[in-house]
Design an enzyme around this catalytic site. Sequence first.
Site, PDB file in Angstrom:
ATOM      1  N   GLN A 116       0.815  -1.212   0.000  1.00 43.38           N
ATOM      2  CA  GLN A 116       0.000   0.000   0.000  1.00 43.38           C
ATOM      3  C   GLN A 116       0.851   1.266   0.000  1.00 43.38           C
ATOM      4  O   GLN A 116       0.480   2.283   0.575  1.00 43.38           O
ATOM      5  CB  GLN A 116      -0.999   0.004   1.169  1.00 43.38           C
ATOM      6  CG  GLN A 116      -2.056  -1.084   1.000  1.00 43.38           C
ATOM      7  CD  GLN A 116      -3.286  -0.874   1.862  1.00 43.38           C
ATOM      8  OE1 GLN A 116      -3.214  -0.334   2.961  1.00 43.38           O
ATOM      9  NE2 GLN A 116      -4.435  -1.317   1.362  1.00 43.38           N
ATOM     10  N   LYS A 165       3.641   6.412   8.795  1.00 42.85           N
ATOM     11  CA  LYS A 165       3.105   5.817  10.024  1.00 42.85           C
ATOM     12  C   LYS A 165       4.025   6.020  11.226  1.00 42.85           C
ATOM     13  O   LYS A 165       3.560   6.256  12.344  1.00 42.85           O
ATOM     14  CB  LYS A 165       2.857   4.325   9.795  1.00 42.85           C
ATOM     15  CG  LYS A 165       1.992   3.696  10.885  1.00 42.85           C
ATOM     16  CD  LYS A 165       1.577   2.289  10.524  1.00 42.85           C
ATOM     17  CE  LYS A 165       0.669   1.702  11.615  1.00 42.85           C
ATOM     18  NZ  LYS A 165       0.282   0.323  11.313  1.00 42.85           N
TER      19      LYS A 165
END
Lengths: 585, 167
Positions: A116, A165
């Site tokens: 992703q 992240k």
Amino acid sequence: MNQDRMIGSEIVLKALCDQGVEVIFGYPGGAVLPIYDALFQQKELRHILVRHEQAAVHAAEGYARSTGKVGVVLVTSGPGATNAVTGLTDALMDSVPIVCLTGQVPTHLIGNDAFQEADTTGITRPCTKHNYLVRDTDKLARTVHEAFYVARTGRPGPVVVDLPKDILMESGPYFGPTNVEHKTYKPTVKGDADAIRQAVALIGSAKRPLIYYGGGVVNSGSAACQLLTQFVEMTGFPCTSTLMGLGAFPASHPQFLGMVGMHGTCESNWAMHGCDVMINIGARFDDRVTGRLDAFSPGSKKIHIDIDPSSINKNIEVDHAIIGDVAHVLEDMIKFWKAAQARPDKKALKDWWAQIEEWRARDCLRFNQSGKLIKPQYAIQRLYELTKDRETFITTEVGQHQMWAAQYYKFEKPYHWMTSGGLGTMGYGLPAAMGVQVAHPKALVVDIAGEASILMNIQEMSTLAQYRLPVKVFIINNEYMGMVRQWQELMHGGRYSESYSAALPDFVKLAESFGGVGLRATKPEEVDPVIEEMLAADAPVIVDVRVDPAENCFPMIPSGAPHNEMLFGPEDTQATISDEGMVLV
Amino acid sequence: MGNVAKHTIGVLVDNEAGVLARVIGLFSGRGYNIESLTVAEVDVEKELSRITVVTSGTPMVIEQIKAQLSRLVPVHKVSDLTTDGPSVERELALIKVAGSGEQRVESLRIADIFRARVVDSTSESFVFEMTGSTDKLNAFISLMIPLGLTDVSRTGVVAISRGPNPL
């Protein structure tokens, strides 16, 4: 300055709260799990879970355009971000302030083709006003605040903040939204006084003036809309609006000539063609408005007010450019106008109005509701008549129904009309309506749709059901991609290549399966009762209005033609389109 | 519409990731022409880079290019060095010529006339370094073709305004 330390995901949410954000439209995924975890543990921000990221952006657009606030989107990395691209491009073209937070793989994996992973800042660079990749938690708070500042100031637009992240999970300092002034980005708000004075002098000498305004007036705020009304009234000039400007000035006002451009009224387009002084306020000489450039309003001196310097002389060379925010410039123009001696020749203005009234008497939007089939114009006109006394917001999809909505629904106030003007995004209307309804829970929100467009984001019926958002979808169902068919009729010998809407769902059952109400009208006398029934339902509703499939959208300026070569109805469809016109879209 | 003319545009930008891509993307996305483009950091402390673009277009297109560049968030300043007063333009090239005998001597002789420096030499080749206007470089390179030109590397134009004032 506040020096609290917290983890990245909390910094993001704190920054949103400090920016006055109340609602986020989003969809979770691996890269944004820390933000969703932080969302779970707080109560200030409301999250609306959409069913597709494109819809999240359109919903945020509807929210932004009906409130004047910045719309906020939260999506994950990779497909989350790429799905948002259409919405971002739409917001860029229509100058809608959006902040879109995208997840990203952790910094040490960027460039490794991780799961992703997508080059989000690379992909969104040309479809955002600006974008950021945050590589340091220390800069996170400042970047989010700056994103809001860039999105809402100057010519508004979408801003992407890409959030790896690891940045969301490390701790860093929190800074409040003060002192976000940017070292290079400083939009001009106040117009140059000399330029405004010169423009006012030119306006004073006009014999056949026309005020042409656009979405920039709405973006500038309700004060700008009031100043526009004041200016139009004090000058006594006729005015016309672009698709994006509808509602900035009351449609019922006698000085309003209707919409200008490809499907605008005859009086607007001919006044545009014949005027001697054109005052463009917050519009951008888009090709849907100008038609053939070298024949556009050939005899006029042109004044252009725009906050974006790159809009000046882009398509049309103008005589006077005023760079600034519409509200500020109009305020000065009104002041100078009051002080100025020069006034337009009263006799000339009277003659000009007489000419315009003659054009207006042609009643170019008339249609004939006879026979057994519902005319699409009739359906929209009845919708207008039965909803005009309520607080009603209208969104649309893209195509014939959109133009009919612009022609037959009369907007008296700004912020009540949401349509995809620049990009022309089918599938815009339903999610946009959802965003409007979130912002205005008590209001009536209607998406005027086509049967083809509505299927592009139909999954959002599920979102409406989940949040009990009573959006009304009013489908003008002619079983064709109507605008495509209209052009095929006009330019491609009536060969309707792939423009028939085959295998349509039963929209009534479809609505019911999503927990909503489904209604249908097939005869003219059923239109009013069905609208009444739709208004009475406190639930999402789909109304399937089966209309005359052969009806086309008129008046029309065909591609590559000037304003004085309009088509008024089916009898004109044999008009020849020039070779230059054939290549235009 | 006006005539197409060549313009040299100086752009001062924040030296941050992606800034060059923004500028190049603007040119390709809007169909503007890039004849040459150079970029390097010019102020380490303030983290500023300077881009010099040579482009061509009608006056309306050149005005658009400047307005579009100014609109990019990390852009500090845009200046049209062709129209905003006199300026100096220079380009540097490294030119490799391989050959032997009379051709080799002739290349060295012409290099001397053009004030090119030899920066590498083997028994069968020279690398010349040359600085000057684009036209001068073009003239030298075309003279080298029959003498064994094998490789050229050019920087593109850098430019600065004449007189005491900065961009």
